[in-house]
Scaffold this motif. Structure first.
Motif, PDB file in Angstrom:
ATOM      1  N   GLY A  55      51.913  96.116  59.029  1.00 19.96           N
ATOM      2  CA  GLY A  55      51.160  94.891  58.878  1.00 19.96           C
ATOM      3  C   GLY A  55      51.990  93.667  58.544  1.00 19.96           C
ATOM      4  N   THR A  56      51.351  92.514  58.719  1.00 16.06           N
ATOM      5  CA  THR A  56      51.900  91.218  58.291  1.00 16.06           C
ATOM      6  C   THR A  56      50.956  90.670  57.241  1.00 16.06           C
ATOM      7  N   ARG A  57      51.500  90.408  56.066  1.00 16.56           N
ATOM      8  CA  ARG A  57      50.690  89.832  54.992  1.00 16.56           C
ATOM      9  C   ARG A  57      50.716  88.317  55.141  1.00 16.56           C
ATOM     10  N   LEU A  58      49.570  87.730  55.536  1.00 22.12           N
ATOM     11  CA  LEU A  58      49.463  86.284  55.718  1.00 22.12           C
ATOM     12  C   LEU A  58      48.750  85.680  54.517  1.00 22.12           C
ATOM     13  N   THR A  59      49.376  84.700  53.919  1.00 26.14           N
ATOM     14  CA  THR A  59      48.770  83.956  52.834  1.00 26.14           C
ATOM     15  C   THR A  59      48.621  82.510  53.262  1.00 26.14           C
ATOM     16  N   VAL A  60      47.402  81.999  53.197  1.00 28.37           N
ATOM     17  CA  VAL A  60      47.128  80.606  53.547  1.00 28.37           C
ATOM     18  C   VAL A  60      46.866  79.824  52.262  1.00 28.37           C
ATOM     19  N   VAL A  61      47.638  78.769  52.061  1.00 31.99           N
ATOM     20  CA  VAL A  61      47.505  77.995  50.816  1.00 31.99           C
ATOM     21  C   VAL A  61      47.032  76.568  51.101  1.00 31.99           C
ATOM     22  N   ARG A  66      46.917  75.519  55.047  1.00 32.39           N
ATOM     23  CA  ARG A  66      45.624  75.361  55.723  1.00 32.39           C
ATOM     24  C   ARG A  66      45.743  74.351  56.867  1.00 32.39           C
ATOM     25  N   GLY A  67      45.200  74.709  58.028  1.00 33.99           N
ATOM     26  CA  GLY A  67      45.239  73.836  59.192  1.00 33.99           C
ATOM     27  C   GLY A  67      46.386  74.139  60.148  1.00 33.99           C
ATOM     28  N   GLN A  68      47.396  74.879  59.652  1.00 33.74           N
ATOM     29  CA  GLN A  68      48.519  75.214  60.520  1.00 33.74           C
ATOM     30  C   GLN A  68      48.157  76.338  61.489  1.00 33.74           C
ATOM     31  N   GLN A  69      49.118  76.636  62.360  1.00 41.30           N
ATOM     32  CA  GLN A  69      48.966  77.701  63.331  1.00 41.30           C
ATOM     33  C   GLN A  69      50.003  78.783  63.028  1.00 41.30           C
ATOM     34  N   VAL A  70      49.670  80.041  63.374  1.00 40.07           N
ATOM     35  CA  VAL A  70      50.597  81.132  63.099  1.00 40.07           C
ATOM     36  C   VAL A  70      50.619  82.099  64.283  1.00 40.07           C
ATOM     37  N   THR A  71      51.779  82.702  64.507  1.00 43.71           N
ATOM     38  CA  THR A  71      51.925  83.733  65.541  1.00 43.71           C
ATOM     39  C   THR A  71      52.517  84.984  64.907  1.00 43.71           C
ATOM     40  N   LEU A  72      51.831  86.093  65.077  1.00 44.94           N
ATOM     41  CA  LEU A  72      52.285  87.391  64.587  1.00 44.94           C
ATOM     42  C   LEU A  72      52.657  88.248  65.784  1.00 44.94           C
ATOM     43  N   ARG A  73      53.661  89.108  65.585  1.00 47.30           N
ATOM     44  CA  ARG A  73      54.176  89.880  66.701  1.00 47.30           C
ATOM     45  C   ARG A  73      54.110  91.380  66.445  1.00 47.30           C
ATOM     46  N   CYS A  74      53.982  92.134  67.538  1.00 45.39           N
ATOM     47  CA  CYS A  74      53.832  93.577  67.439  1.00 45.39           C
ATOM     48  C   CYS A  74      54.513  94.269  68.611  1.00 45.39           C
ATOM     49  N   SER A  75      55.296  95.294  68.297  1.00 43.24           N
ATOM     50  CA  SER A  75      55.856  96.166  69.319  1.00 43.24           C
ATOM     51  C   SER A  75      55.200  97.531  69.160  1.00 43.24           C
ATOM     52  N   PRO A  76      54.531  98.025  70.193  1.00 41.20           N
ATOM     53  CA  PRO A  76      53.801  99.289  70.056  1.00 41.20           C
ATOM     54  C   PRO A  76      54.742 100.474  70.006  1.00 41.20           C
TER      55      PRO A  76
END
Lengths: 114, 110
Positions: free
Chosen positions: B104-110, B15-25
């Protein structure tokens, strides 16, 4: 007006039976109605789609029925197979606007018994 | 022909962090959209990119931002992560037609 209501939430069908999933929308500006199939851990995959100028579209065992006046559309899966067990989502979008934002229903979890 | 590719597949953040997810179409597609799918729910539209510009945005706070590159690939950034941001993040691409979704990207925030 942006909602798409989907029912039932879950469905159990015997192998060889017909699975029917229903969706209703409010926004008459929607002009593209796809159905997606999603398996656990995977993204949705396009099954079949319809535009409001036709009342029915069939592709293999999958048929969309569209009722423009009632603002409803449904997916029929004929001869349902255990491999069809998945979550199904209807969606609606307004493609004529040049954007492709989809409004999804809440999903129907289908289980086909062998 | 590769479909839509997303990375990473799974991610755990605090919690409080930053995340970057990426995608190639998918090859040939020029429009990329991002969706958030909470467990047991339908995908919710976050935003869409076309010609490197954000063309449309859903009801998500400014903590959610994105970018599209000249090769049509895209990134989704989420700042100040909340527990409620835990979800499957889907990228979808299109060329004036139906979407092709990534896994998809499964993001879990703890």
């Amino acid at each position: 007006q942006q909602q798409v209501k989907q029912s039932p939430q879950s469905l159990i069908v015997q192998k060889g039976g017909i699975s029917i999933i229903n969706c209703a929308y409010e926004n008459t500006a929607f002009d593209y109605f796809p159905w997606y199939q999603q398996f656990p851990g995977k993204g949705p995959a396009l099954l079949i789609a319809i535009r409001p100028d036709v009342s029915e579209k069939k592709e293999g065992r999958f048929t969309i029925s569209f009722n423009k006046s009632a603002k409803q559309f449904s997916l029929h899966i004929m001869d349902s197979q255990p491999g069809d067990s998945a979550t199904y989502f209807c969606a609606a979008s307004r493609q004529a606007s040049g954007t492709y934002k989809y409004i999804f229903g809440t999903g129907t979890r289908l289980k086909v018994l062998a | 022909d590769a479909g839509v590719t997303q990375s990473p597949t799974h991610l755990i953040k605090t919690r409080g962090q930053q995340v970057t997810l990426r995608c190639s179409p998918k090859s040939g597609h020029d429009t990329v959209s991002w969706y958030q799918q909470a467990l047991g729910q339908g995908p919710q539209f976050i935003f869409q990119y076309y010609e490197e510009e954000e063309r449309q945005r859903g009801n998500f706070p400014d903590r959610f931002s994105g970018h599209q590159f000249p090769n049509y690939s895209s990134e989704l950034n989420v700042n100040a992560l909340l527990l409620g941001d835990s979800a499957l993040y889907l990228c979808a691409s299109t060329l004036r037609g139906g979407y092709t979704f990534g896994s998809g990207t499964r993001l879990t925030v703890v």
